[in-house]
Design a protein around this motif. Structure first.
Motif, PDB file in Angstrom:
ATOM      1  N   PHE A   1       0.823  -1.208   0.000  1.00  0.00           N
ATOM      2  CA  PHE A   1       0.000   0.000   0.000  1.00  0.00           C
ATOM      3  C   PHE A   1       0.859   1.261   0.000  1.00  0.00           C
ATOM      4  CE2 PHE A   1      -3.287  -2.995   1.437  1.00  0.00           C
ATOM      5  CZ  PHE A   1      -4.338  -2.612   0.603  1.00  0.00           C
TER       6      PHE A   1
ATOM      7  N   GLU B   1       3.712   1.384  -1.579  1.00  0.00           N
ATOM      8  CA  GLU B   1       4.155   1.490  -2.967  1.00  0.00           C
ATOM      9  C   GLU B   1       3.081   2.141  -3.836  1.00  0.00           C
ATOM     10  OE1 GLU B   1       6.519   1.149  -6.435  1.00  0.00           O
ATOM     11  OE2 GLU B   1       6.961   1.241  -4.286  1.00  0.00           O
ATOM     12  N   LYS B   2       1.835   1.876  -3.555  1.00  0.00           N
ATOM     13  CA  LYS B   2       0.738   2.536  -4.268  1.00  0.00           C
ATOM     14  C   LYS B   2       0.876   4.054  -4.161  1.00  0.00           C
ATOM     15  CE  LYS B   2      -4.268   3.262  -3.632  1.00  0.00           C
ATOM     16  NZ  LYS B   2      -5.437   2.819  -2.831  1.00  0.00           N
TER      17      LYS B   2
ATOM     18  N   SER C   1      -4.666   4.209   2.414  1.00  0.00           N
ATOM     19  CA  SER C   1      -4.189   4.714   1.128  1.00  0.00           C
ATOM     20  C   SER C   1      -5.309   5.307   0.274  1.00  0.00           C
ATOM     21  CB  SER C   1      -3.471   3.603   0.357  1.00  0.00           C
ATOM     22  OG  SER C   1      -4.365   2.578  -0.024  1.00  0.00           O
TER      23      SER C   1
ATOM     24  N   ALA D   1     -10.597   0.352  -7.861  1.00  0.00           N
ATOM     25  CA  ALA D   1      -9.579   0.568  -6.826  1.00  0.00           C
ATOM     26  C   ALA D   1      -9.990  -0.081  -5.512  1.00  0.00           C
ATOM     27  CB  ALA D   1      -9.342   2.061  -6.635  1.00  0.00           C
TER      28      ALA D   1
ATOM     29  N   ASP E   1      -7.876  -3.039  -3.757  1.00  0.00           N
ATOM     30  CA  ASP E   1      -7.299  -2.858  -2.426  1.00  0.00           C
ATOM     31  C   ASP E   1      -7.798  -3.896  -1.425  1.00  0.00           C
ATOM     32  OD1 ASP E   1      -5.796  -0.698  -3.229  1.00  0.00           O
ATOM     33  OD2 ASP E   1      -7.162   0.815  -2.437  1.00  0.00           O
TER      34      ASP E   1
ATOM     35  N   PHE F   1      -3.048   2.388 -10.023  1.00  0.00           N
ATOM     36  CA  PHE F   1      -2.170   2.316  -8.862  1.00  0.00           C
ATOM     37  C   PHE F   1      -2.645   1.270  -7.853  1.00  0.00           C
ATOM     38  CE2 PHE F   1      -1.800   6.542 -10.720  1.00  0.00           C
ATOM     39  CZ  PHE F   1      -0.439   6.560 -10.981  1.00  0.00           C
ATOM     40  N   SER F   2      -3.952   1.091  -7.760  1.00  0.00           N
ATOM     41  CA  SER F   2      -4.479   0.118  -6.803  1.00  0.00           C
ATOM     42  C   SER F   2      -4.274  -1.315  -7.267  1.00  0.00           C
ATOM     43  CB  SER F   2      -5.966   0.386  -6.546  1.00  0.00           C
ATOM     44  OG  SER F   2      -6.131   1.623  -5.888  1.00  0.00           O
TER      45      SER F   2
ATOM     46  N   TYR G   1      -1.799  -2.112  -9.415  1.00  0.00           N
ATOM     47  CA  TYR G   1      -0.343  -2.247  -9.540  1.00  0.00           C
ATOM     48  C   TYR G   1       0.324  -2.705  -8.258  1.00  0.00           C
ATOM     49  CZ  TYR G   1       4.543  -0.730  -9.900  1.00  0.00           C
ATOM     50  OH  TYR G   1       5.923  -0.682  -9.873  1.00  0.00           O
ATOM     51  N   HIS G   2      -0.081  -2.159  -7.109  1.00  0.00           N
ATOM     52  CA  HIS G   2       0.719  -2.415  -5.912  1.00  0.00           C
ATOM     53  C   HIS G   2       0.705  -3.885  -5.495  1.00  0.00           C
ATOM     54  CE1 HIS G   2      -2.377  -2.744  -2.682  1.00  0.00           C
ATOM     55  NE2 HIS G   2      -3.053  -1.818  -3.337  1.00  0.00           N
ATOM     56  N   SER G   3      -0.405  -4.582  -5.690  1.00  0.00           N
ATOM     57  CA  SER G   3      -0.420  -6.006  -5.351  1.00  0.00           C
ATOM     58  C   SER G   3       0.445  -6.814  -6.309  1.00  0.00           C
ATOM     59  CB  SER G   3      -1.853  -6.543  -5.358  1.00  0.00           C
ATOM     60  OG  SER G   3      -2.589  -6.030  -4.268  1.00  0.00           O
TER      61      SER G   3
ATOM     62  N   TRP H   1       2.996  -5.623  -7.984  1.00  0.00           N
ATOM     63  CA  TRP H   1       4.372  -5.232  -7.631  1.00  0.00           C
ATOM     64  C   TRP H   1       4.899  -6.106  -6.506  1.00  0.00           C
ATOM     65  CZ3 TRP H   1       5.688  -3.353  -2.742  1.00  0.00           C
ATOM     66  CH2 TRP H   1       6.968  -2.823  -2.596  1.00  0.00           C
TER      67      TRP H   1
END
Length: 310
Positions: free
Chosen positions: A14, A16-17, A66, A95, A99, A182-183, A185-187, A189
């Motif tokens: 989160f 990184e998001k 976040s 998102a 999340d 972004f939401s 992407y972070h998982s 990542w």
């Protein structure tokens, strides 16, 4: 611009998001590293009990979660927007799904026994044991997927993302970057940074190309601050005024009453204080800490429970 003090640790998905959003918006921010596990005395001094990562501090205002942090950054730096007009509503829905559902699919997959030690490389056996005990208490009674189920679900989601991106669009919902990117992407990542399990991404070339585009946005420009300095800054500041704000009453609780606010999924430690703000997407309470002084702690409405104290 307002000093943005971001409390995080490097491997937090989160966090990184939000770091990626800093890059997207070209923002300068101040980095405060916090512990991965309890105890977190400096975090608790600011929040009153909330222990999830990350936090955004602006003076004596502390923003939790976040989703709310993204809204605050949008308010402070509206261009480029996280919520393009053609997809704003859908972007928020995607998102929220990412999340929660996607995150809790990626986590058990990434922390499976074959990859667990690699994902937390650098920890001693004692630290790994402490991490597991901390996360068990943090998760409480929240259910967690088993590895076969998380593997199957993650593959299906990746196939769906691949199909979504196969028409040549640069971003998940079209031509414009949005909070959905972004939401999601972070998982992914978090999965990609652990080689023993990252291979699940390899067949999906459009997903990988999209991840590269998000990564290329960078993390903005940051400078370091110690957590004690951040607490001293909060103590020397005054929270932003909420006088004259419209007050949305959904609980029969008036402005100024003593309340508790707690997450409804995991990390459900309640925070006590005086209710000072109630917006459609945000609630906030005022509290006083011996070290941080008077602070206002802000929470998103979705995912949190507000109750009259006692």
């Amino acid at each position: 611009m307002t000093q943005l003090i971001f409390h995080h640790y490097p491997s937090s998905p989160f966090a990184e998001k939000i770091r990626a959003i800093f890059g997207f918006k070209g923002l300068r921010w101040t980095s405060v590293h916090i512990p991965m596990i309890m105890p977190k005395p400096d975090v608790i001094a600011l929040t009153g009990g909330y222990r999830k990562t990350p936090l955004l501090q602006i003076g004596a205002d502390i923003y939790c979660d976040s989703a709310l942090i993204a809204d605050v950054l949008e308010r402070l730096a509206p261009t480029p927007t996280l919520y393009p007009a053609e997809s704003a509503g859908m972007a928020r829905i995607v998102a929220q799904w990412a999340d929660s559902t996607l995150f809790w699919t990626a986590i058990p997959y990434t922390l499976q026994p074959a990859a667990f030690q690699h994902s937390l490389s650098g920890m001693t056996p004692e630290q790994l044991k402490a991490f597991m005990a901390d996360r068990a208490a943090f998760r409480g009674n929240a259910p967690i997927m088993q590895v076969p189920e998380s593997t199957g679900a993650l593959r299906l989601y990746l196939e769906q993302f691949e199909a979504q991106l196969a028409d040549g669009r640069p971003w998940l919902l079209g031509k414009a970057t949005s909070i959905a990117d972004f939401s999601v992407y972070h998982s992914l990542w978090f999965v990609r940074r652990v080689p023993p399990v990252a291979g699940i991404l390899e067949p999906y070339r459009h997903v990988l190309a999209w991840m590269e585009r998000v990564q290329a946005l960078g993390n903005g420009t940051s400078e370091k601050m110690e957590s004690g300095e951040a607490i001293a800054l909060a103590a020397a500041s005054k929270p932003s005024s909420t006088e004259g704000e419209a007050f949305l009453d959904l609980h029969g609780i008036a402005r100024g009453e003593r309340v508790t606010v707690a997450a409804t999924d995991y990390g459900v430690d309640p925070v006590e204080g005086e209710l000072v703000l109630s917006r459609p997407n945000e609630i906030a309470i005022r509290r006083v800490d011996p070290r941080a002084g008077e602070v206002v702690v802000h929470f998103p409405r979705i995912g949190f429970r507000l109750q009259r104290q006692g």
